[in-house]
Design a protein around this motif. Structure first.
Motif, PDB file in Angstrom:
ATOM      1  N   ASP A   1      -6.536 -10.063   1.896  1.00 11.58           N
ATOM      2  CA  ASP A   1      -7.655  -9.257   2.381  1.00 11.58           C
ATOM      3  C   ASP A   1      -7.573  -9.033   3.891  1.00 11.58           C
ATOM      4  O   ASP A   1      -8.038  -8.003   4.391  1.00 11.58           O
ATOM      5  CB  ASP A   1      -8.980  -9.935   2.056  1.00 11.58           C
ATOM      6  CG  ASP A   1      -9.245  -9.995   0.557  1.00 11.58           C
ATOM      7  OD1 ASP A   1      -8.888  -9.023  -0.140  1.00 11.58           O
ATOM      8  OD2 ASP A   1      -9.790 -11.002   0.085  1.00 11.58           O
TER       9      ASP A   1
ATOM     10  N   ALA B   1      -9.337  -0.209  -4.375  1.00 16.08           N
ATOM     11  CA  ALA B   1     -10.469   0.685  -4.132  1.00 16.08           C
ATOM     12  C   ALA B   1      -9.989   2.102  -3.818  1.00 16.08           C
ATOM     13  O   ALA B   1     -10.588   3.089  -4.259  1.00 16.08           O
ATOM     14  CB  ALA B   1     -11.326   0.145  -2.992  1.00 16.08           C
ATOM     15  N   GLN B   2      -8.895   2.217  -3.072  1.00  9.26           N
ATOM     16  CA  GLN B   2      -8.360   3.537  -2.743  1.00  9.26           C
ATOM     17  C   GLN B   2      -7.858   4.256  -3.990  1.00  9.26           C
ATOM     18  O   GLN B   2      -8.077   5.454  -4.174  1.00  9.26           O
ATOM     19  CB  GLN B   2      -7.236   3.400  -1.714  1.00  9.26           C
ATOM     20  CG  GLN B   2      -6.656   4.710  -1.215  1.00  9.26           C
ATOM     21  CD  GLN B   2      -7.690   5.586  -0.511  1.00  9.26           C
ATOM     22  OE1 GLN B   2      -8.643   5.089   0.094  1.00  9.26           O
ATOM     23  NE2 GLN B   2      -7.527   6.900  -0.610  1.00  9.26           N
TER      24      GLN B   2
ATOM     25  N   TYR C   1       0.840  -1.208   0.000  1.00 11.67           N
ATOM     26  CA  TYR C   1       0.000   0.000   0.000  1.00 11.67           C
ATOM     27  C   TYR C   1       0.874   1.256   0.000  1.00 11.67           C
ATOM     28  O   TYR C   1       0.670   2.176  -0.798  1.00 11.67           O
ATOM     29  CB  TYR C   1      -0.911  -0.017   1.227  1.00 11.67           C
ATOM     30  CG  TYR C   1      -1.800   1.198   1.371  1.00 11.67           C
ATOM     31  CD1 TYR C   1      -3.064   1.231   0.795  1.00 11.67           C
ATOM     32  CD2 TYR C   1      -1.383   2.311   2.100  1.00 11.67           C
ATOM     33  CE1 TYR C   1      -3.881   2.342   0.927  1.00 11.67           C
ATOM     34  CE2 TYR C   1      -2.190   3.426   2.234  1.00 11.67           C
ATOM     35  CZ  TYR C   1      -3.438   3.438   1.648  1.00 11.67           C
ATOM     36  OH  TYR C   1      -4.241   4.543   1.768  1.00 11.67           O
TER      37      TYR C   1
ATOM     38  N   LYS D   1      -9.061  -6.465   8.648  1.00 13.42           N
ATOM     39  CA  LYS D   1      -8.956  -6.157   7.226  1.00 13.42           C
ATOM     40  C   LYS D   1      -7.674  -5.396   6.907  1.00 13.42           C
ATOM     41  O   LYS D   1      -7.245  -4.524   7.662  1.00 13.42           O
ATOM     42  CB  LYS D   1     -10.154  -5.321   6.773  1.00 13.42           C
ATOM     43  CG  LYS D   1     -11.347  -6.148   6.335  1.00 13.42           C
ATOM     44  CD  LYS D   1     -12.383  -5.249   5.673  1.00 13.42           C
ATOM     45  CE  LYS D   1     -13.520  -6.084   5.100  1.00 13.42           C
ATOM     46  NZ  LYS D   1     -14.526  -5.245   4.414  1.00 13.42           N
ATOM     47  N   ASN D   2      -7.090  -5.748   5.760  1.00 13.33           N
ATOM     48  CA  ASN D   2      -6.007  -4.957   5.195  1.00 13.33           C
ATOM     49  C   ASN D   2      -6.604  -3.813   4.384  1.00 13.33           C
ATOM     50  O   ASN D   2      -7.772  -3.866   3.985  1.00 13.33           O
ATOM     51  CB  ASN D   2      -5.137  -5.831   4.275  1.00 13.33           C
ATOM     52  CG  ASN D   2      -3.998  -6.494   5.005  1.00 13.33           C
ATOM     53  OD1 ASN D   2      -3.368  -5.893   5.861  1.00 13.33           O
ATOM     54  ND2 ASN D   2      -3.732  -7.748   4.663  1.00 13.33           N
TER      55      ASN D   2
ATOM     56  N   ASP E   1      -7.722  -1.786   1.239  1.00 19.08           N
ATOM     57  CA  ASP E   1      -8.074  -2.173  -0.130  1.00 19.08           C
ATOM     58  C   ASP E   1      -7.369  -1.198  -1.082  1.00 19.08           C
ATOM     59  O   ASP E   1      -7.858  -0.095  -1.337  1.00 19.08           O
ATOM     60  CB  ASP E   1      -9.591  -2.124  -0.320  1.00 19.08           C
ATOM     61  CG  ASP E   1     -10.030  -2.731  -1.649  1.00 19.08           C
ATOM     62  OD1 ASP E   1      -9.261  -2.645  -2.616  1.00 19.08           O
ATOM     63  OD2 ASP E   1     -11.142  -3.294  -1.704  1.00 19.08           O
TER      64      ASP E   1
ATOM     65  N   LYS F   1     -17.165  -5.478  -9.001  1.00 13.49           N
ATOM     66  CA  LYS F   1     -15.863  -4.897  -8.659  1.00 13.49           C
ATOM     67  C   LYS F   1     -15.521  -3.708  -9.541  1.00 13.49           C
ATOM     68  O   LYS F   1     -14.971  -2.706  -9.067  1.00 13.49           O
ATOM     69  CB  LYS F   1     -14.764  -5.962  -8.768  1.00 13.49           C
ATOM     70  CG  LYS F   1     -14.695  -6.903  -7.576  1.00 13.49           C
ATOM     71  CD  LYS F   1     -13.483  -7.795  -7.646  1.00 13.49           C
ATOM     72  CE  LYS F   1     -13.417  -8.661  -6.385  1.00 13.49           C
ATOM     73  NZ  LYS F   1     -12.263  -9.590  -6.410  1.00 13.49           N
TER      74      LYS F   1
ATOM     75  N   LYS G   1     -15.106  -0.277  -7.449  1.00 14.82           N
ATOM     76  CA  LYS G   1     -13.733   0.204  -7.298  1.00 14.82           C
ATOM     77  C   LYS G   1     -13.343   1.232  -8.371  1.00 14.82           C
ATOM     78  O   LYS G   1     -12.190   1.643  -8.429  1.00 14.82           O
ATOM     79  CB  LYS G   1     -12.767  -0.983  -7.302  1.00 14.82           C
ATOM     80  CG  LYS G   1     -13.068  -1.955  -6.151  1.00 14.82           C
ATOM     81  CD  LYS G   1     -11.981  -2.975  -5.930  1.00 14.82           C
ATOM     82  CE  LYS G   1     -12.340  -3.889  -4.761  1.00 14.82           C
ATOM     83  NZ  LYS G   1     -11.243  -4.791  -4.389  1.00 14.82           N
TER      84      LYS G   1
END
Length: 400
Positions: free
Chosen positions: A278, A308-309, A257, A302-303, A305, A336, A340
Motif C-alpha cells: 500500500d 481500484a483503477q 501497475y 501511497k502506491n 491502487d 472493498k 473497487k
C-alpha cells in the motif's frame, strides 16, 4: 467423472495404510477401475485380501509374479493406468521415485509410467522435514508429479506436526482435478497477479510483506489447465512458473501497475491475488543508509491502487480481487467489493491456522456485489483456485 478411469494405487508401508482402504473404496464407488500394488511392508499393516475385496481386482505384491504367456506385469500396469496414486508415500518410495530407483513393483511401475502420478506423503514429522526428503519432494514436483501435501496434527508415533496423510476428500479432489477433461476456459485470456512487491529504501533494504505467491501461481496453473491463455504478473517469489503460462516478473508496485495496465485491454478476466504494498518510501536513498542515530524515520507515500483503477476501467472484463484481513472479514470485504467495483472478492482471515501467508492451504469466503457469500472450508490452494475459476465461468456468462 472417474467412471471407467484406470487408477493404480501404490501402497507403501506406513500406519496410514488403513486410511487408504477407504480411499480405494471411494474410488471403486465412483466406478473407477482400481488396481492395487502393495509393498511387503504395507502388507504388515493390512492384508491384500482387504484391498482385493474393496477394489474387486487382484492385488499385486510381487515384481516377478507373471502368468506364463501373459503380459510383463509392471509394464502392463504402467501403460494401462490413467493415474498412479502413491498413498501412503513413505520417505523410501519418494526417494526411489525422485532418484530413478526401480527395485520393487511399485517403483518399476512408476518408472515405466507415462500417466500422471499423485504422491501422498505420510510419515513422522521429523522424517518429512528432513532436508533429503524435502529435496526429493521438490524434485518430484519440478518433474511434474502431483503432491497432496500431508496434514498437520497428532501422528501415530505420538508427536505433533506435519506428516499425516492428506484428508481423503482432498486426495479425491486432486484425483478428480488431474483426470478432469474440463476445458471450460478455452478461448479466454486471463491475467493473474501473484506474490508480494518490494519497495526499496536504499540499494540493500526494502519494504515487503509475507506473501509467497502460492495462491496466485495455483490460480494461473489451474486456469492454464482449463484452457485459458494466461499471463502471470509476478512479484519476487521462490516458485517455478506453471507450464504454459506467460510470466512477467516485476518487483515494485509501480512496475506491477505498468505491467497490468499494458495488458488489461487484451484480456477477458483479471484475478488480482498479489499482495501489493500500500505504501512505499517517499525517497529512496542512492547509497546504503548508515547506522548513525538510535532511530530512523522513513516517510511513506501511497502506491497506486491497481485494483481500484481496474474497477474504474473495466468494461467486458471480469474483475476478481483478493483481501487478506485480520478482523471484521465480511464487513471489510463487502466495502472493498463496492468501493473497487469488483465482480467477486476472495477474502481470507490470515490469523486462522492454515489460512495465512506461505501455507499450502487456505480458508476463504467468496463475496459478491449482490451480498451473496460462499464460505469454503480449508483446502489446498489448487482446489481453491478451481473454485474461484468455477465462479469466473459463471461471471463470464453474465458478461456475454
Amino acid at each position: 467423472m472417474l467412471a471407467g478411469k484406470n487408477i493404480t494405487v501404490g501402497i507403501a508401508g506406513g500406519i496410514a495404510v488403513f486410511k487408504v482402504a477407504q480411499l480405494v473404496s471411494n474410488l471403486a464407488s465412483a466406478k473407477a477401475e482400481v488396481r492395487v500394488i502393495m509393498t511387503r511392508a504395507a502388507q504388515e499393516f493390512v492384508k491384500p485380501l482387504t484391498f482385493q475385496t474393496l477394489s474387486g481386482h487382484h492385488v499385486y505384491t510381487d515384481l516377478f509374479e507373471r502368468t506364463f504367456g501373459g503380459p510383463v506385469q509392471h509394464i502392463d500396469l504402467a501403460s494401462g493406468s490413467d493415474l498412479i496414486v502413491l498413498a501412503p508415500a513413505t520417505a523410501n518410495i519418494i526417494g526411489k521415485a525422485a532418484n530413478g530407483i526401480a527395485d520393487d513393483l511399485i517403483s518399476t511401475v512408476v518408472m515405466a509410467a507415462t500417466c500422471p502420478v499423485l504422491v501422498c506423503p505420510a510419515m513422522n514429522v521429523n522424517m518429512y522435514n528432513n532436508r533429503v526428503v524435502q529435496r526429493n519432494v521438490t524434485i518430484l514436483r519440478d518433474l511434474g508429479y502431483h503432491i497432496a501435501e500431508p496434514g498437520v496434527g497428532r501422528l501415530a508415533c505420538g508427536t505433533e506436526g506435519r506428516g499425516r496423510l492428506a484428508e481423503l476428500d482432498l486426495i479425491m479432489d486432486k484425483i478428480n482435478f488431474i483426470l478432469s477433461d474440463n476445458r471450460d476456459l478455452n478461448g479466454l485470456s486471463v491475467m493473474v497477479t501473484a506474490g508480494p512487491t518490494t519497495e526499496p529504501i536504499d540499494p540493500v533494504r526494502y519494504i515487503t510483506n509475507r506473501s509467497s505467491g502460492k495462491m496466485g501461481y495455483a490460480v494461473a496453473d489451474a486456469a492454464a489447465r482449463r484452457g485459458a491463455r494466461v499471463v502471470l504478473i509476478s512479484g519476487p517469489v521462490a516458485l517455478n512458473p506453471p507450464p504454459g503460462v506467460e510470466v512477467i516478473n516485476v518487483e515494485t508496485a509501480n512496475e506491477m501497475y505498468s505491467a497490468v495496465m499494458d495488458r488489461f485491454s487484451m484480456v477477458d478476466s483479471v484475478i488480482m491475488s498479489a499482495a501489493v504494498a500500500d505504501y512505499k518510501p517517499k525517497i529512496t536513498a542512492n547509497q546504503k543508509i548508515k547506522k548513525h542515530e538510535s532511530t530512523l524515520t522513513i516517510e511513506l507515500e501511497k502506491n497506486p491502487d491497481i485494483l481500484a483503477q481496474l474497477g474504474k476501467m473495466k468494461e467486458r472484463q471480469v474483475l476478481i480481487g483478493f483481501a487478506a484481513e485480520t478482523e471484521e472479514l465480511v464487513n471489510n470485504a463487502m466495502i472493498k467489493v463496492e468501493r473497487k467495483n469488483l465482480d467477486m472478492l476472495v477474502a481470507n482471515d490470515v490469523t486462522l491456522p492454515g489460512a495465512g501467508f506461505g501455507t499450502d492451504t487456505n480458508i476463504a469466503k467468496l463475496v459478491f456485489p449482490s451480498g451473496r457469500i460462499v464460505s469454503l472450508p480449508k483446502m489446498d490452494k489448487l482446489s481453491l483456485a478451481n473454485h474461484i475459476l468455477d465462479e469466473l465461468v459463471i461471471l463470464r456468462k453474465g458478461k456475454e
